[in-house]
Design a protein around this motif. Structure first.
Motif, PDB file in Angstrom:
ATOM      1  N   ILE A  27       0.857  -1.185   0.000  1.00  0.00           N
ATOM      2  CA  ILE A  27       0.000   0.000   0.000  1.00  0.00           C
ATOM      3  C   ILE A  27       0.894   1.236   0.000  1.00  0.00           C
ATOM      4  CG2 ILE A  27      -1.661   1.331   1.365  1.00  0.00           C
ATOM      5  CD1 ILE A  27      -3.052  -1.029   0.417  1.00  0.00           C
ATOM      6  N   GLY A  28       0.599   2.180  -0.866  1.00  0.00           N
ATOM      7  CA  GLY A  28       1.288   3.459  -0.876  1.00  0.00           C
ATOM      8  C   GLY A  28       0.362   4.526  -0.331  1.00  0.00           C
ATOM      9  N   ILE A  34       2.718  14.448  -0.129  1.00  0.00           N
ATOM     10  CA  ILE A  34       4.041  13.860   0.125  1.00  0.00           C
ATOM     11  C   ILE A  34       3.867  12.382   0.453  1.00  0.00           C
ATOM     12  CG2 ILE A  34       6.089  13.927   1.587  1.00  0.00           C
ATOM     13  CD1 ILE A  34       5.375  16.891   2.128  1.00  0.00           C
ATOM     14  N   GLU A  35       4.618  11.521  -0.239  1.00  0.00           N
ATOM     15  CA  GLU A  35       4.531  10.086   0.025  1.00  0.00           C
ATOM     16  C   GLU A  35       5.166   9.779   1.375  1.00  0.00           C
ATOM     17  OE1 GLU A  35       5.601   5.837  -2.042  1.00  0.00           O
ATOM     18  OE2 GLU A  35       5.740   7.661  -3.212  1.00  0.00           O
ATOM     19  N   TYR A  42      -4.458   4.696   8.533  1.00  0.00           N
ATOM     20  CA  TYR A  42      -5.022   5.818   7.780  1.00  0.00           C
ATOM     21  C   TYR A  42      -6.522   5.648   7.648  1.00  0.00           C
ATOM     22  CZ  TYR A  42      -5.557   2.853   3.644  1.00  0.00           C
ATOM     23  OH  TYR A  42      -5.943   1.868   2.772  1.00  0.00           O
ATOM     24  N   CYS A  43      -7.212   6.750   7.378  1.00  0.00           N
ATOM     25  CA  CYS A  43      -8.637   6.747   7.071  1.00  0.00           C
ATOM     26  C   CYS A  43      -8.869   7.811   5.999  1.00  0.00           C
ATOM     27  CB  CYS A  43      -9.471   7.039   8.307  1.00  0.00           C
ATOM     28  SG  CYS A  43     -11.244   6.956   7.980  1.00  0.00           S
ATOM     29  N   PRO A  71      -5.549  15.858   3.542  1.00  0.00           N
ATOM     30  CA  PRO A  71      -5.942  14.999   2.421  1.00  0.00           C
ATOM     31  C   PRO A  71      -5.066  13.756   2.337  1.00  0.00           C
ATOM     32  CG  PRO A  71      -4.854  16.989   1.636  1.00  0.00           C
ATOM     33  CD  PRO A  71      -5.021  17.144   3.098  1.00  0.00           C
ATOM     34  N   VAL A  72      -5.705  12.595   2.141  1.00  0.00           N
ATOM     35  CA  VAL A  72      -5.016  11.303   2.083  1.00  0.00           C
ATOM     36  C   VAL A  72      -5.315  10.640   0.758  1.00  0.00           C
ATOM     37  CG1 VAL A  72      -4.795   9.041   3.180  1.00  0.00           C
ATOM     38  CG2 VAL A  72      -5.310  11.035   4.579  1.00  0.00           C
ATOM     39  N   GLU A  73      -4.261  10.178   0.067  1.00  0.00           N
ATOM     40  CA  GLU A  73      -4.395   9.404  -1.169  1.00  0.00           C
ATOM     41  C   GLU A  73      -3.742   8.042  -0.937  1.00  0.00           C
ATOM     42  OE1 GLU A  73      -2.941  11.501  -4.672  1.00  0.00           O
ATOM     43  OE2 GLU A  73      -2.964  13.314  -3.439  1.00  0.00           O
ATOM     44  N   VAL A  74      -4.410   6.981  -1.377  1.00  0.00           N
ATOM     45  CA  VAL A  74      -3.905   5.624  -1.169  1.00  0.00           C
ATOM     46  C   VAL A  74      -3.976   4.855  -2.470  1.00  0.00           C
ATOM     47  CG1 VAL A  74      -4.245   3.506   0.159  1.00  0.00           C
ATOM     48  CG2 VAL A  74      -4.741   5.697   1.211  1.00  0.00           C
TER      49      VAL A  74
END
Length: 78
Positions: A27-28, A34-35, A42-43, A71-74
């Motif tokens: 999972i990234g 920023i990675e 995470y949620c 903000p979260v990107e997965v």
């Protein structure tokens, strides 16, 4: 398996959001553009990540962590 990552995921086996099959897949996580590679949990829908802080541990041996909102990107790495 689906190509959509779960809304919430944890690396702690004691958590109800732990899923070993998904973690083995890779999972990234990108937080505020920023990675990050120190994400404990995470949620996406609530917009937060729990990041490991330093090398310290709590009394149960889990890494010290802090919850940060944004903000979260997965995505799946493989």
């Amino acid at each position: 398996m689906t190509n959509t990552p779960p809304d919430r995921l944890s690396v702690n086996p004691a958590s109800p959001f732990y899923n070993e099959a998904l973690l083995d897949r890779g999972i990234g996580v990108r937080f505020k553009g920023i990675e990050k590679n120190n994400v404990e949990e995470y949620c996406i829908s609530e917009g937060w990540v729990r990041l490991a802080v330093g090398r310290g541990t709590d009394r149960f041996g889990n890494p010290m962590a802090m919850k940060v909102k944004g903000p979260v990107e997965v995505w799946f790495k493989s």
